[in-house]
Write a protein that holds these residues in place. Structure first.
Motif, PDB file in Angstrom:
ATOM      1  N   ALA A 122       6.812  11.166 -51.538  1.00  0.00           N
ATOM      2  CA  ALA A 122       5.738  11.012 -52.524  1.00  0.00           C
ATOM      3  C   ALA A 122       5.064   9.659 -52.401  1.00  0.00           C
ATOM      4  O   ALA A 122       3.852   9.540 -52.639  1.00  0.00           O
ATOM      5  CB  ALA A 122       6.291  11.206 -53.927  1.00  0.00           C
ATOM      6  N   LEU A 123       5.814   8.636 -52.042  1.00  0.00           N
ATOM      7  CA  LEU A 123       5.233   7.298 -51.937  1.00  0.00           C
ATOM      8  C   LEU A 123       4.134   7.223 -50.880  1.00  0.00           C
ATOM      9  O   LEU A 123       3.218   6.406 -50.986  1.00  0.00           O
ATOM     10  CB  LEU A 123       6.322   6.265 -51.638  1.00  0.00           C
ATOM     11  CG  LEU A 123       7.258   5.941 -52.800  1.00  0.00           C
ATOM     12  CD1 LEU A 123       8.358   4.996 -52.348  1.00  0.00           C
ATOM     13  CD2 LEU A 123       6.497   5.359 -53.968  1.00  0.00           C
ATOM     14  N   VAL A 124       4.226   8.083 -49.874  1.00  0.00           N
ATOM     15  CA  VAL A 124       3.236   8.082 -48.805  1.00  0.00           C
ATOM     16  C   VAL A 124       1.858   8.490 -49.326  1.00  0.00           C
ATOM     17  O   VAL A 124       0.843   7.943 -48.889  1.00  0.00           O
ATOM     18  CB  VAL A 124       3.684   9.015 -47.654  1.00  0.00           C
ATOM     19  CG1 VAL A 124       2.628   9.112 -46.580  1.00  0.00           C
ATOM     20  CG2 VAL A 124       5.009   8.562 -47.091  1.00  0.00           C
ATOM     21  N   VAL A 125       1.818   9.419 -50.265  1.00  0.00           N
ATOM     22  CA  VAL A 125       0.543   9.948 -50.751  1.00  0.00           C
ATOM     23  C   VAL A 125       0.322   9.679 -52.234  1.00  0.00           C
ATOM     24  O   VAL A 125      -0.597  10.218 -52.831  1.00  0.00           O
ATOM     25  CB  VAL A 125       0.460  11.473 -50.495  1.00  0.00           C
ATOM     26  CG1 VAL A 125       0.425  11.764 -49.012  1.00  0.00           C
ATOM     27  CG2 VAL A 125       1.598  12.200 -51.177  1.00  0.00           C
ATOM     28  N   TRP A 126       1.148   8.861 -52.844  1.00  0.00           N
ATOM     29  CA  TRP A 126       1.111   8.679 -54.295  1.00  0.00           C
ATOM     30  C   TRP A 126      -0.187   8.060 -54.783  1.00  0.00           C
ATOM     31  O   TRP A 126      -0.718   7.135 -54.198  1.00  0.00           O
ATOM     32  CB  TRP A 126       2.286   7.802 -54.733  1.00  0.00           C
ATOM     33  CG  TRP A 126       2.339   7.642 -56.223  1.00  0.00           C
ATOM     34  CD1 TRP A 126       1.919   6.576 -56.945  1.00  0.00           C
ATOM     35  CD2 TRP A 126       2.791   8.605 -57.156  1.00  0.00           C
ATOM     36  NE1 TRP A 126       2.100   6.807 -58.280  1.00  0.00           N
ATOM     37  CE2 TRP A 126       2.640   8.060 -58.449  1.00  0.00           C
ATOM     38  CE3 TRP A 126       3.307   9.894 -57.046  1.00  0.00           C
ATOM     39  CZ2 TRP A 126       2.990   8.739 -59.599  1.00  0.00           C
ATOM     40  CZ3 TRP A 126       3.663  10.566 -58.199  1.00  0.00           C
ATOM     41  CH2 TRP A 126       3.504   9.991 -59.457  1.00  0.00           C
ATOM     42  N   GLY A 127      -0.649   8.616 -55.880  1.00  0.00           N
ATOM     43  CA  GLY A 127      -1.767   8.067 -56.623  1.00  0.00           C
ATOM     44  C   GLY A 127      -1.473   8.291 -58.097  1.00  0.00           C
ATOM     45  O   GLY A 127      -1.059   9.379 -58.487  1.00  0.00           O
ATOM     46  N   TRP A 128      -1.659   7.272 -58.925  1.00  0.00           N
ATOM     47  CA  TRP A 128      -1.336   7.416 -60.339  1.00  0.00           C
ATOM     48  C   TRP A 128      -2.267   8.424 -60.991  1.00  0.00           C
ATOM     49  O   TRP A 128      -3.476   8.357 -60.812  1.00  0.00           O
ATOM     50  CB  TRP A 128      -1.432   6.075 -61.056  1.00  0.00           C
ATOM     51  CG  TRP A 128      -0.256   5.220 -60.760  1.00  0.00           C
ATOM     52  CD1 TRP A 128      -0.205   4.193 -59.876  1.00  0.00           C
ATOM     53  CD2 TRP A 128       1.048   5.344 -61.318  1.00  0.00           C
ATOM     54  NE1 TRP A 128       1.062   3.651 -59.844  1.00  0.00           N
ATOM     55  CE2 TRP A 128       1.852   4.354 -60.734  1.00  0.00           C
ATOM     56  CE3 TRP A 128       1.630   6.189 -62.252  1.00  0.00           C
ATOM     57  CZ2 TRP A 128       3.191   4.189 -61.043  1.00  0.00           C
ATOM     58  CZ3 TRP A 128       2.970   6.020 -62.570  1.00  0.00           C
ATOM     59  CH2 TRP A 128       3.727   5.026 -61.969  1.00  0.00           C
ATOM     60  N   PRO A 129      -1.705   9.362 -61.756  1.00  0.00           N
ATOM     61  CA  PRO A 129      -2.568  10.325 -62.445  1.00  0.00           C
ATOM     62  C   PRO A 129      -3.298   9.667 -63.607  1.00  0.00           C
ATOM     63  O   PRO A 129      -2.854   8.665 -64.160  1.00  0.00           O
ATOM     64  CB  PRO A 129      -1.580  11.384 -62.957  1.00  0.00           C
ATOM     65  CG  PRO A 129      -0.266  10.692 -63.031  1.00  0.00           C
ATOM     66  CD  PRO A 129      -0.288   9.618 -61.971  1.00  0.00           C
ATOM     67  N   ALA A 130      -4.418  10.234 -63.978  1.00  0.00           N
ATOM     68  CA  ALA A 130      -5.165   9.753 -65.138  1.00  0.00           C
ATOM     69  C   ALA A 130      -4.349  10.007 -66.402  1.00  0.00           C
ATOM     70  O   ALA A 130      -3.507  10.918 -66.443  1.00  0.00           O
ATOM     71  CB  ALA A 130      -6.504  10.471 -65.224  1.00  0.00           C
ATOM     72  N   LEU A 131      -4.575   9.215 -67.420  1.00  0.00           N
ATOM     73  CA  LEU A 131      -3.830   9.362 -68.670  1.00  0.00           C
ATOM     74  C   LEU A 131      -4.002  10.749 -69.289  1.00  0.00           C
ATOM     75  O   LEU A 131      -3.082  11.278 -69.908  1.00  0.00           O
ATOM     76  CB  LEU A 131      -4.254   8.282 -69.672  1.00  0.00           C
ATOM     77  CG  LEU A 131      -3.766   6.871 -69.365  1.00  0.00           C
ATOM     78  CD1 LEU A 131      -4.314   5.890 -70.387  1.00  0.00           C
ATOM     79  CD2 LEU A 131      -2.253   6.816 -69.319  1.00  0.00           C
ATOM     80  N   ALA A 132      -5.157  11.344 -69.112  1.00  0.00           N
ATOM     81  CA  ALA A 132      -5.404  12.676 -69.663  1.00  0.00           C
ATOM     82  C   ALA A 132      -4.534  13.740 -69.009  1.00  0.00           C
ATOM     83  O   ALA A 132      -4.284  14.788 -69.595  1.00  0.00           O
ATOM     84  CB  ALA A 132      -6.875  13.039 -69.506  1.00  0.00           C
TER      85      ALA A 132
END
Length: 182
Positions: A80-90
């Motif tokens: 997951a760290l390879v493609v991780w992006g923080w999701p929006a709060l919504a």
């Protein structure tokens, strides 16, 4: 050749339906990824059922779920760290809801394996097919074709047969215990 392609497509749709997957268009049916996506999950589902049943004979179902999640989180973290992006709060509330539903489903499944035969519990595992179809239609307007309906009919007929057969075996075993032959 066209008939063979249609039969192979129907076979893959049945296997995909068994795993709660929605059908794909019949184009490029013989590509390895398409076959893999239908066959591998079907095989792994069967293997997993047997392994969980064996584990529940020795360990508490809740302990099995906890340890499984504990082991899989770090294993999932690395890719997951390879493609991780923080999701929006919504997006966080639905993600948390999905996580809770997944854990509750996992607990229910493992507890089901603990109290009954794996073959009987597995018939209920396939009940996710109608829910997947309904969700796909409600959320995406996706409809299924006749081959998926045929596959679903085979699945449900098999589930009914297995359930009835298990009940008959249980009754006959109970009668043998109650009236031992002399």
């Amino acid at each position: 050749m066209e008939k063979d392609s249609q039969l192979a497509d129907a076979y893959l749709r049945v296997l995909g339906a068994m795993n709660g997957q929605t059908p794909h268009p019949p184009k490029e049916i013989w590509k390895f990824g398409r076959v893999r996506d239908a066959v591998v999950p079907a095989m792994l589902t069967g293997v997993t059922a047997g392994l969980i049943k064996q584990l529940t004979s020795r360990d508490d179902p809740d302990k099995i779920v906890f340890l499984t999640n504990l082991m899989l989180m770090p294993l999932s973290l690395v890719p997951a760290l390879v493609v991780w992006g923080w999701p929006a709060l919504a997006v966080l509330p639905p993600l948390i809801g999905m996580g809770l539903c997944a854990v509750v489903g996992h607990i229910a499944l493992v507890r089901g394996y603990a109290v009954t035969d794996a073959s009987l519990a597995q018939t209920f595992e396939f009940s996710r097919l109608p829910f997947t179809v309904a969700l796909g239609y409600a959320a995406f307007g996706e409809t299924i074709d006749v081959w998926t309906w045929i596959g679903a009919l085979i699945i449900f007929a098999s589930a009914i047969y297995i359930t009835r057969r298990e009940a008959q075996l249980r009754r006959s075993n109970a009668q043998e215990v109650e009236s031992p032959q002399r």
